[in-house]
Design a protein around this motif. Structure first.
Motif, PDB file in Angstrom:
ATOM      1  N   SER A  47      71.117  47.542  17.074  1.00 63.42           N
ATOM      2  CA  SER A  47      71.223  46.176  17.578  1.00 63.42           C
ATOM      3  C   SER A  47      69.935  45.357  17.449  1.00 63.42           C
ATOM      4  CB  SER A  47      71.646  46.202  19.054  1.00 63.42           C
ATOM      5  OG  SER A  47      70.801  47.088  19.775  1.00 63.42           O
ATOM      6  N   ILE A  48      68.775  46.014  17.393  1.00 65.75           N
ATOM      7  CA  ILE A  48      67.494  45.284  17.336  1.00 65.75           C
ATOM      8  C   ILE A  48      66.693  45.811  16.144  1.00 65.75           C
ATOM      9  CG2 ILE A  48      65.420  44.612  18.637  1.00 65.75           C
ATOM     10  CD1 ILE A  48      66.920  45.564  21.210  1.00 65.75           C
ATOM     11  N   PRO A  49      66.682  45.078  15.025  1.00 65.94           N
ATOM     12  CA  PRO A  49      65.983  45.590  13.840  1.00 65.94           C
ATOM     13  C   PRO A  49      64.510  45.872  14.136  1.00 65.94           C
ATOM     14  CG  PRO A  49      67.228  43.606  13.302  1.00 65.94           C
ATOM     15  CD  PRO A  49      67.303  43.765  14.788  1.00 65.94           C
ATOM     16  N   LEU A  50      64.032  47.009  13.614  1.00 69.91           N
ATOM     17  CA  LEU A  50      62.624  47.386  13.731  1.00 69.91           C
ATOM     18  C   LEU A  50      61.938  47.060  12.407  1.00 69.91           C
ATOM     19  CD1 LEU A  50      60.237  48.876  15.104  1.00 69.91           C
ATOM     20  CD2 LEU A  50      61.201  51.014  14.197  1.00 69.91           C
ATOM     21  N   VAL A  51      60.889  46.227  12.478  1.00 64.06           N
ATOM     22  CA  VAL A  51      60.129  45.897  11.268  1.00 64.06           C
ATOM     23  C   VAL A  51      58.661  46.218  11.514  1.00 64.06           C
ATOM     24  CG1 VAL A  51      61.719  44.066  10.534  1.00 64.06           C
ATOM     25  CG2 VAL A  51      59.730  43.480  11.965  1.00 64.06           C
ATOM     26  N   GLY A  52      57.854  46.166  10.443  1.00 60.70           N
ATOM     27  CA  GLY A  52      56.438  46.455  10.625  1.00 60.70           C
ATOM     28  C   GLY A  52      55.658  46.214   9.358  1.00 60.70           C
TER      29      GLY A  52
ATOM     30  N   VAL B  43      63.612  50.119   2.945  1.00 55.28           N
ATOM     31  CA  VAL B  43      63.761  51.559   2.753  1.00 55.28           C
ATOM     32  C   VAL B  43      65.153  51.874   2.217  1.00 55.28           C
ATOM     33  CG1 VAL B  43      63.785  53.830   3.862  1.00 55.28           C
ATOM     34  CG2 VAL B  43      62.120  52.090   4.606  1.00 55.28           C
ATOM     35  N   VAL B  44      65.168  52.527   1.036  1.00 53.10           N
ATOM     36  CA  VAL B  44      66.424  53.001   0.458  1.00 53.10           C
ATOM     37  C   VAL B  44      66.187  54.457   0.056  1.00 53.10           C
ATOM     38  CG1 VAL B  44      68.163  52.663  -1.350  1.00 53.10           C
ATOM     39  CG2 VAL B  44      66.902  50.683  -0.459  1.00 53.10           C
ATOM     40  N   GLY B  45      66.848  55.378   0.740  1.00 57.07           N
ATOM     41  CA  GLY B  45      66.620  56.810   0.473  1.00 57.07           C
ATOM     42  C   GLY B  45      65.176  57.166   0.765  1.00 57.07           C
ATOM     43  N   LYS B  46      64.500  57.752  -0.260  1.00 54.76           N
ATOM     44  CA  LYS B  46      63.105  58.186  -0.060  1.00 54.76           C
ATOM     45  C   LYS B  46      62.113  57.160  -0.594  1.00 54.76           C
ATOM     46  CE  LYS B  46      63.874  62.462   1.508  1.00 54.76           C
ATOM     47  NZ  LYS B  46      64.302  63.575   0.676  1.00 54.76           N
TER      48      LYS B  46
ATOM     49  N   GLN C 153      60.981  60.883   8.194  1.00 56.19           N
ATOM     50  CA  GLN C 153      61.818  59.939   8.961  1.00 56.19           C
ATOM     51  C   GLN C 153      63.295  60.000   8.567  1.00 56.19           C
ATOM     52  OE1 GLN C 153      59.456  56.565   7.840  1.00 56.19           O
ATOM     53  NE2 GLN C 153      58.369  56.471   9.793  1.00 56.19           N
ATOM     54  N   GLY C 154      63.551  60.316   7.299  1.00 54.28           N
ATOM     55  CA  GLY C 154      64.927  60.497   6.822  1.00 54.28           C
ATOM     56  C   GLY C 154      65.835  59.333   7.169  1.00 54.28           C
ATOM     57  N   GLU C 155      66.977  59.665   7.754  1.00 52.32           N
ATOM     58  CA  GLU C 155      68.035  58.694   8.060  1.00 52.32           C
ATOM     59  C   GLU C 155      67.537  57.571   8.983  1.00 52.32           C
ATOM     60  OE1 GLU C 155      71.425  57.054   7.408  1.00 52.32           O
ATOM     61  OE2 GLU C 155      70.732  58.848   6.318  1.00 52.32           O
ATOM     62  N   ALA C 156      66.614  57.904   9.902  1.00 53.78           N
ATOM     63  CA  ALA C 156      66.165  56.947  10.923  1.00 53.78           C
ATOM     64  C   ALA C 156      65.525  55.693  10.321  1.00 53.78           C
ATOM     65  CB  ALA C 156      65.170  57.631  11.867  1.00 53.78           C
ATOM     66  N   ALA C 157      64.970  55.819   9.103  1.00 54.64           N
ATOM     67  CA  ALA C 157      64.242  54.683   8.515  1.00 54.64           C
ATOM     68  C   ALA C 157      65.108  53.837   7.591  1.00 54.64           C
ATOM     69  CB  ALA C 157      63.035  55.201   7.741  1.00 54.64           C
ATOM     70  N   GLN C 158      66.326  54.279   7.302  1.00 55.84           N
ATOM     71  CA  GLN C 158      67.129  53.609   6.266  1.00 55.84           C
ATOM     72  C   GLN C 158      67.350  52.124   6.583  1.00 55.84           C
ATOM     73  OE1 GLN C 158      67.710  55.107   3.289  1.00 55.84           O
ATOM     74  NE2 GLN C 158      66.438  56.615   4.311  1.00 55.84           N
TER      75      GLN C 158
ATOM     76  N   LYS D  66      61.717  57.690  14.377  1.00 56.77           N
ATOM     77  CA  LYS D  66      62.796  58.620  14.762  1.00 56.77           C
ATOM     78  C   LYS D  66      63.230  58.387  16.212  1.00 56.77           C
ATOM     79  CE  LYS D  66      62.800  62.901  13.053  1.00 56.77           C
ATOM     80  NZ  LYS D  66      62.273  64.191  12.578  1.00 56.77           N
ATOM     81  N   ASP D  67      62.266  58.168  17.098  1.00 55.65           N
ATOM     82  CA  ASP D  67      62.603  57.933  18.509  1.00 55.65           C
ATOM     83  C   ASP D  67      63.374  56.623  18.682  1.00 55.65           C
ATOM     84  OD1 ASP D  67      61.252  60.245  19.034  1.00 55.65           O
ATOM     85  OD2 ASP D  67      59.755  59.376  20.381  1.00 55.65           O
ATOM     86  N   TYR D  68      62.982  55.609  17.905  1.00 58.78           N
ATOM     87  CA  TYR D  68      63.636  54.294  17.991  1.00 58.78           C
ATOM     88  C   TYR D  68      65.116  54.425  17.613  1.00 58.78           C
ATOM     89  CZ  TYR D  68      63.874  49.157  17.723  1.00 58.78           C
ATOM     90  OH  TYR D  68      64.180  47.834  17.942  1.00 58.78           O
ATOM     91  N   ALA D  69      65.354  55.196  16.552  1.00 58.49           N
ATOM     92  CA  ALA D  69      66.740  55.395  16.102  1.00 58.49           C
ATOM     93  C   ALA D  69      67.501  56.289  17.075  1.00 58.49           C
ATOM     94  CB  ALA D  69      66.751  55.994  14.697  1.00 58.49           C
ATOM     95  N   ALA D  70      66.814  57.320  17.577  1.00 53.79           N
ATOM     96  CA  ALA D  70      67.487  58.245  18.508  1.00 53.79           C
ATOM     97  C   ALA D  70      67.920  57.525  19.779  1.00 53.79           C
ATOM     98  CB  ALA D  70      66.555  59.410  18.853  1.00 53.79           C
ATOM     99  N   ALA D  71      67.180  56.482  20.155  1.00 56.73           N
ATOM    100  CA  ALA D  71      67.550  55.681  21.344  1.00 56.73           C
ATOM    101  C   ALA D  71      68.677  54.707  21.015  1.00 56.73           C
ATOM    102  CB  ALA D  71      66.324  54.933  21.863  1.00 56.73           C
TER     103      ALA D  71
END
Ligand code: PHB
Length: 387
Positions: A245-250, A363-366, A262-267, A235-240
């Motif tokens: 511009s920089i995909p977050l993977v893990g 991640v697609v939806g839930k 996480q909702g929208e932030a993880a899509q 959530k913080d990554y998306a809020a920033a």
């Protein structure tokens, strides 16, 4: 051992022939040492649920023995781990310990299990040492090794053409080994990890680290977090605004059991893991339905690992007719088995870690939707394991 390949129903049939031998055995005391509080609480509860579900499918008994539970909240606190497991073994006289999530806690548990010969099945913690120098005849893991999902994700990121990466994680064994796995896979494919950022476990003060990412502008960021910490980080990554511009993977832990929060932030996020939400196999569909019915929750990777810890215990106990002190026979049976997991069938290596496929998920939806195989039949190196 044909019976285990055909799932729980076949196990029950075999079990009925074993009941005669196990009739005089007392209940089997299972020590559940898991985080029931703190950032990994949901993970501990899912493991416990998964374990219970399998036992319920067997009618509440394994190899004819009733199951009783003794539970300890390990709080993901390594400094309390030795005392906690010693209490289970010496005060409560458990026959087997199931635990835990946190690698630091699990390493302390493995040392005690190795010294005392107590059967230990680890349903999550991926510390390399457990299937390396700490490996033992009586210690098994139903989950993964920390570097595995990271390595698989590193290979995928390099193949996608990303050249530079930064990593962010908690500075303890799981985080360090996870990002190292990513670095190995990414750099083998021609990428370069330029900076590895860390913060203490279970901290969630991410702002200064995110400012560094924004300034350095790597092609991609790889992060290991899980549970409550993963919800906040994504959530913080998306809020920033960084996800634009920089995909977050893990590793898949970053988005497993966390999407509700996480909702929208993880899509759209890509992760790699040995489980996903749309495998759509008969085995997994039945498991997911039974789990949702019993617990009014969707299962996740942790639930599967708990369920499979119970399967591995069952395989060993059926081979020893319920006598857990027969460690040679128990071990031989588990290493020879094909475990009929909801994740897909897997075998257990000589160092007692699953040999399994790692999926690429998005991640697609839930849902963490499987969109491909990131690594096929991946085994850990088992470096330093002399058994
Ligand atoms: C670990 O500490 O080994 C660990 C914790 C949480 C995860 C995965 C690994 O989701």
């Amino acid at each position: 051992m044909k019976w285990i390949k055909f799932g729980a129903t076949a196990v029950v049939l075999t079990l009925s022939t074993q009941v005669i031998h196990a009739q005089n055995l007392p209940p089997l005391k299972v020590g559940m040492m898991l985080p029931y509080s703190g950032t990994f609480a949901a993970l501990g509860n899912a493991i416990d649920n998964g374990f219970q579900l399998y036992v319920k499918e067997l009618g509440g008994k394994i190899a004819g023995r009733e199951i009783t539970y003794v539970r300890v909240d390990d709080e993901s606190e390594p400094s309390k781990a030795t005392d906690n497991i010693n209490k289970l073994i010496k005060r409560d006289n458990v026959d087997v310990v199931i635990g835990t999530v946190h690698s630091g806690v699990a390493m302390a548990m493995a040392k005690v299990a190795k010294d005392t010969g107590t059967m230990l099945i680890i349903p999550n913690a991926g510390a390399n040492a457990i299937t390396g120098p700490l490996c033992a005849k009586n210690i098994f893991r139903s989950s993964f090794t920390n570097g595995q999902p990271g390595y698989a994700m590193g290979e995928v990121a390099a193949k996608k053409g990303y050249k530079t990466a930064m990593t962010i994680t908690w500075n303890y064994a799981a985080g360090e080994e996870s990002v190292k796995g990513f670095q190995e896979g990414f750099e083998k494919g021609g990428g370069k990890v330029n900076k590895m950022l860390t913060l203490p476990f279970p901290g969630v003060e991410f702002q200064a680290l995110l400012t560094e990412v924004a300034a350095a502008k790597p092609d991609i960021v790889y992060s290991f977090f899980a549970g409550g910490g993963a919800v906040k980080f994504v959530k913080d990554y998306a809020a920033a605004g960084l996800n634009k511009s920089i995909p977050l993977v893990g590793p898949g832990f970053l988005t497993d059991g966390t999407l509700e929060g996480q909702g929208e932030a993880a899509q759209g996020m890509l992760t790699s893991l040995h489980y996903g939400d749309n495998l759509n196999t008969k085995r997994d569909n039945e498991f997911r339905l039974a789990y949702a019915k019993q617990f009014k929750l969707q299962p996740d990777v942790y639930a599967v690992q708990g369920y499979d810890a119970a399967q591995m215990l069952t395989i060993g106990l059926l081979a020893t007719k319920g006598d857990i002190s027969k460690k040679d026979e128990f071990e031989k049976a588990v290493v020879a088995a094909k475990v009929d997991s909801p994740r897909g069938p897997f075998t257990i290596s000589k160092a007692h870690n699953p040999i399994q496929d790692f999926y690429l998920r998005q991640v697609v939806g839930k849902e963490n939707k499987v969109i491909g195989i990131a690594s096929k039949s991946l085994a850990d190196s088992a470096r330093g394991c002399n058994m």
